[in-house]
Design a protein around this motif. Structure first.
Motif, mmCIF file in Angstrom:
data_model
loop_
_atom_site.group_PDB
_atom_site.id
_atom_site.type_symbol
_atom_site.label_atom_id
_atom_site.label_comp_id
_atom_site.label_asym_id
_atom_site.label_seq_id
_atom_site.Cartn_x
_atom_site.Cartn_y
_atom_site.Cartn_z
ATOM 1 N N GLY A 167 17.398 22.067 12.639
ATOM 2 C CA GLY A 167 18.517 21.864 13.526
ATOM 3 C C GLY A 167 18.784 23.015 14.632
ATOM 4 O O GLY A 167 18.735 22.866 15.803
ATOM 5 N N ILE A 168 18.751 24.309 13.982
ATOM 6 C CA ILE A 168 19.163 25.562 14.606
ATOM 7 C C ILE A 168 18.082 25.710 15.656
ATOM 8 O O ILE A 168 18.144 26.020 16.701
ATOM 9 C CB ILE A 168 19.413 26.528 13.859
ATOM 10 N N LEU A 169 16.844 25.577 14.937
ATOM 11 C CA LEU A 169 15.474 25.934 15.894
ATOM 12 C C LEU A 169 15.317 25.035 16.983
ATOM 13 O O LEU A 169 15.513 25.401 18.172
ATOM 14 C CB LEU A 169 14.307 25.717 14.737
ATOM 15 N N PHE A 170 15.695 23.721 16.831
ATOM 16 C CA PHE A 170 15.423 22.702 18.086
ATOM 17 C C PHE A 170 16.372 22.807 19.053
ATOM 18 O O PHE A 170 16.104 22.708 20.134
ATOM 19 C CB PHE A 170 14.945 21.430 17.197
ATOM 20 N N THR A 171 17.789 22.976 18.429
ATOM 21 C CA THR A 171 18.900 22.992 19.333
ATOM 22 C C THR A 171 18.801 24.350 20.236
ATOM 23 O O THR A 171 19.286 24.271 21.158
ATOM 24 C CB THR A 171 20.042 23.270 18.419
ATOM 25 N N THR A 172 18.196 25.571 19.707
ATOM 26 C CA THR A 172 18.347 26.517 20.591
ATOM 27 C C THR A 172 17.182 26.577 21.614
ATOM 28 O O THR A 172 17.502 26.756 22.727
ATOM 29 C CB THR A 172 17.655 27.779 19.598
ATOM 30 N N GLN A 230 28.316 27.620 17.562
ATOM 31 C CA GLN A 230 27.887 26.603 17.611
ATOM 32 C C GLN A 230 26.695 26.186 16.467
ATOM 33 O O GLN A 230 26.589 25.039 16.203
ATOM 34 C CB GLN A 230 26.812 26.420 19.084
ATOM 35 N N TYR A 231 25.985 27.526 16.098
ATOM 36 C CA TYR A 231 25.235 27.376 14.799
ATOM 37 C C TYR A 231 26.132 26.903 13.738
ATOM 38 O O TYR A 231 25.740 26.015 12.814
ATOM 39 C CB TYR A 231 24.524 28.640 14.797
ATOM 40 N N LEU A 232 27.235 27.441 13.516
ATOM 41 C CA LEU A 232 28.313 27.099 12.377
ATOM 42 C C LEU A 232 28.665 25.517 12.504
ATOM 43 O O LEU A 232 28.779 24.996 11.445
ATOM 44 C CB LEU A 232 29.245 28.272 12.312
ATOM 45 N N ASN A 233 28.809 25.228 13.575
ATOM 46 C CA ASN A 233 29.230 23.753 13.922
ATOM 47 C C ASN A 233 28.162 22.922 13.654
ATOM 48 O O ASN A 233 28.636 21.953 12.575
ATOM 49 C CB ASN A 233 29.767 23.700 15.308
ATOM 50 N N LEU A 234 27.047 23.272 13.872
ATOM 51 C CA LEU A 234 26.073 22.230 13.340
ATOM 52 C C LEU A 234 25.468 22.143 11.870
ATOM 53 O O LEU A 234 25.556 21.128 11.426
ATOM 54 C CB LEU A 234 24.479 22.921 14.161
ATOM 55 N N THR A 235 25.749 23.347 11.168
ATOM 56 C CA THR A 235 25.557 23.511 9.877
ATOM 57 C C THR A 235 26.710 22.852 9.175
ATOM 58 O O THR A 235 26.473 21.915 8.239
ATOM 59 C CB THR A 235 25.657 24.981 9.283
ATOM 60 N N LYS A 236 28.063 22.739 9.728
ATOM 61 C CA LYS A 236 29.079 22.057 8.967
ATOM 62 C C LYS A 236 28.956 20.728 9.551
ATOM 63 O O LYS A 236 29.472 19.950 8.624
ATOM 64 C CB LYS A 236 30.468 22.836 9.500
ATOM 65 N N ASN A 237 28.576 20.193 10.798
ATOM 66 C CA ASN A 237 28.178 18.918 10.859
ATOM 67 C C ASN A 237 27.344 18.010 10.223
ATOM 68 O O ASN A 237 27.560 16.927 10.166
ATOM 69 C CB ASN A 237 28.168 18.712 12.449
ATOM 70 N N TRP A 263 21.162 21.046 -6.677
ATOM 71 C CA TRP A 263 20.330 22.031 -5.781
ATOM 72 C C TRP A 263 19.499 21.401 -5.022
ATOM 73 O O TRP A 263 19.169 21.707 -3.667
ATOM 74 C CB TRP A 263 19.376 22.804 -6.826
ATOM 75 N N VAL A 264 19.090 20.201 -5.109
ATOM 76 C CA VAL A 264 18.300 19.195 -4.483
ATOM 77 C C VAL A 264 18.868 19.004 -3.008
ATOM 78 O O VAL A 264 18.430 19.096 -1.893
ATOM 79 C CB VAL A 264 17.497 18.089 -5.002
ATOM 80 N N GLY A 265 20.073 18.869 -3.151
ATOM 81 C CA GLY A 265 20.947 18.337 -2.054
ATOM 82 C C GLY A 265 21.365 19.695 -1.151
ATOM 83 O O GLY A 265 21.319 19.501 0.008
ATOM 84 N N VAL A 266 21.355 20.787 -1.740
ATOM 85 C CA VAL A 266 21.420 22.023 -1.175
ATOM 86 C C VAL A 266 20.349 22.363 -0.358
ATOM 87 O O VAL A 266 20.257 22.733 0.869
ATOM 88 C CB VAL A 266 21.837 23.386 -2.091
ATOM 89 N N LEU A 267 19.182 22.125 -0.706
ATOM 90 C CA LEU A 267 17.871 22.291 -0.095
ATOM 91 C C LEU A 267 17.613 21.324 1.195
ATOM 92 O O LEU A 267 17.284 21.620 2.162
ATOM 93 C CB LEU A 267 16.581 22.223 -1.062
ATOM 94 N N ASN A 268 18.106 19.998 0.822
ATOM 95 C CA ASN A 268 18.068 19.270 1.913
ATOM 96 C C ASN A 268 19.064 19.429 3.000
ATOM 97 O O ASN A 268 18.671 19.391 4.323
ATOM 98 C CB ASN A 268 18.350 17.713 1.191
ATOM 99 N N THR A 269 20.234 20.066 2.849
ATOM 100 C CA THR A 269 21.021 20.567 3.835
ATOM 101 C C THR A 269 20.453 21.596 4.572
ATOM 102 O O THR A 269 20.747 21.650 5.671
ATOM 103 C CB THR A 269 22.366 21.004 2.987
ATOM 104 N N LEU A 270 19.869 22.643 3.687
ATOM 105 C CA LEU A 270 19.376 23.802 4.449
ATOM 106 C C LEU A 270 18.098 23.517 5.483
ATOM 107 O O LEU A 270 17.996 23.925 6.277
ATOM 108 C CB LEU A 270 18.771 24.698 3.264
ATOM 109 N N LYS A 271 17.451 22.470 4.988
ATOM 110 C CA LYS A 271 16.412 21.834 5.656
ATOM 111 C C LYS A 271 16.580 21.225 7.115
ATOM 112 O O LYS A 271 16.357 21.837 8.175
ATOM 113 C CB LYS A 271 15.625 20.911 5.062
ATOM 114 N N VAL A 272 17.779 20.490 6.930
ATOM 115 C CA VAL A 272 18.335 19.967 8.310
ATOM 116 C C VAL A 272 19.014 21.284 9.180
ATOM 117 O O VAL A 272 18.853 21.087 10.274
ATOM 118 C CB VAL A 272 19.648 18.933 7.843
ATOM 119 N N ALA A 273 19.774 22.363 8.393
ATOM 120 C CA ALA A 273 20.525 23.091 9.400
ATOM 121 C C ALA A 273 19.360 23.888 9.800
ATOM 122 O O ALA A 273 19.412 24.325 11.050
ATOM 123 C CB ALA A 273 21.386 23.813 8.447
ATOM 124 N N GLY A 274 18.537 24.507 8.938
ATOM 125 C CA GLY A 274 17.514 25.450 9.946
ATOM 126 C C GLY A 274 16.615 24.640 10.915
ATOM 127 O O GLY A 274 16.511 25.300 11.995
#
Length: 391
Positions: free
Chosen positions: A99-104, A324-331, A86-97
């Motif tokens: 990342g999507i904000l700054f990428t946009t 592109q948002y999906l690619n960022l999350t998976k990358n 669960w800690v790893g999931v939260l770390n992934t969501l932090k990067v994805a969230g």
């Protein structure tokens, strides 16, 4: 006098009916798919039993026994594998969230910059896009990691800004409030609601009278005012956890590790190049006549872009932007290459210790499937909101 309602027609269950045949073929396809899944699961389970390999998700309650370098919630090695994942999931969501904000933000600026009247700005935007989108993301992550590790000074010689912000090989440390943060966040959330109401009122007034209102400074002032009000309601706390330069390290404050900065910067720089091309193509899809009509109405270039061009371009921009948002999350799964503890990295450690490879891989697949489907649903809803309604 109303005409009598015809009686409802009964479905004719006959193989001569196209609807019946279509339904029958769909049922056969579903049965074959279910049988295929059952065969694969049964065969895997039997082979694991023959080889003495344990299976099941009961291991999630066992003690993990390993530490995690970066967490959003409290975690101890004595806690379970489930908590670690669960800690790893939260770390992934932090990067994805983030990342999507700054990428946009960066992608939109680059895409609009491609149409700048300044040749230098156009050239910089064009060079950025061509450079970052043509270099593999993994190489870019390694490059940024080497920069953060080799170029930045040691922790005992960190670069300091006003004695509050420190940047070194140990990461980026900055102060944060130890009290009243929840009230300030709640106030800012109320401010965002007020901003939405304000922008809606401005848009309605613009459509009715043609007079535009402030869409930048007033929203910023609303968010700041509501955040300050939340701080005042909480008792105006002034306690801050400020980082301090010690002999061997920087202590205190909040610290972003080099691994986190690497994966965030790498994903943003790479994906924003593709978003810039999406924005550019969307803007170019708007006919030249729309631009000329806006100029004839007396709109300046900024108003033309914001009020005329971008609203029409969004129907072209949103679908590929979702990809592109999906690619960022998976990358973000490539974070394992530079040691960031995301869900893939922690699941790999769990596999090595517990031997439950199938279960851990299934968890990883479920996490990315859930995040991708959630992003798609949200973007599809937004796409319907911005779509041009035809008569």
């Amino acid at each position: 006098m109303k005409s009598p309602t015809p009686p409802p027609q009964r479905r004719q269950w006959s193989l001569n009916s196209r609807a019946t045949r279509g339904l029958l073929f769909q049922l056969i396809a579903l049965v074959l798919i279910a049988l295929g899944i059952w065969f694969l699961a049964h065969n895997t389970q039997r082979n694991m039993q023959v080889r003495g390999i344990q299976s099941g998700f009961d291991f999630l309650g066992s003690a993990a026994g390993f530490d995690i370098g970066e967490t959003l919630i409290a975690y101890d090695p004595s806690e379970s594998y489930g908590k670690a994942i669960w800690v790893g999931v939260l770390n992934t969501l932090k990067v994805a969230g983030l990342g999507i904000l700054f990428t946009t933000i960066l992608g939109v600026l680059l895409g609009v910059g491609r149409f700048s009247r300044n040749g230098l700005v156009r050239g910089i935007c064009y060079g950025y896009v061509e450079l970052f989108r043509n270099v593999p993301i993994l190489l870019q992550l390694l490059m940024w990691y080497l920069i953060f590790i080799e170029v930045l000074p040691a922790s005992n010689e960190a670069w300091s800004i006003a004695g509050l912000f420190f940047l070194s090989k140990g990461g980026f440390a900055f102060p944060y409030p130890t009290a009243g943060l929840g009230a300030v966040t709640a106030g800012a959330a109320v401010g965002l609601v007020a901003v939405w109401l304000w922008l809606r009122r401005v848009q309605q007034r613009f459509e009715a009278t043609g007079h535009d209102g402030d869409r930048l400074w007033t929203p910023i002032a609303l968010v700041i005012a509501c955040a300050v009000a939340g701080w005042a309601i909480s008792g105006m706390p002034t306690e801050w956890n400020v980082p301090e330069q010690l002999v061997f390290m920087v202590d205190g404050g909040v610290s972003a590790t080099p691994e986190f900065m690497t994966i965030l910067v790498g994903l943003v720089m790479y994906t924003s190049a593709f978003v810039a091309e999406v924005v550019r193509s969307g803007i170019q899809s708007v006919s030249r006549g729309q631009d000329e009509a806006a100029a004839a109405l007396g709109l300046d270039p900024r108003q033309k872009m914001r009020l005329v061009v971008l609203p029409q371009a969004m129907r072209v921009i949103v679908p590929p932007l979702t990809n592109q948002y999906l690619n960022l999350t998976k990358n973000s799964s490539l974070a394992v290459a530079i040691g960031y503890p995301d869900v893939v990295s922690i699941a790999n450690t769990t596999i090595n210790q517990s031997g439950r490879a199938v279960e851990c891989i299934a968890i990883i697949m479920l996490v990315y499937l859930t995040t991708s489907l959630s992003t798609s649903l949200l973007m599809n809803w937004y796409n319907q909101r911005v779509a041009i309604k035809e008569r």
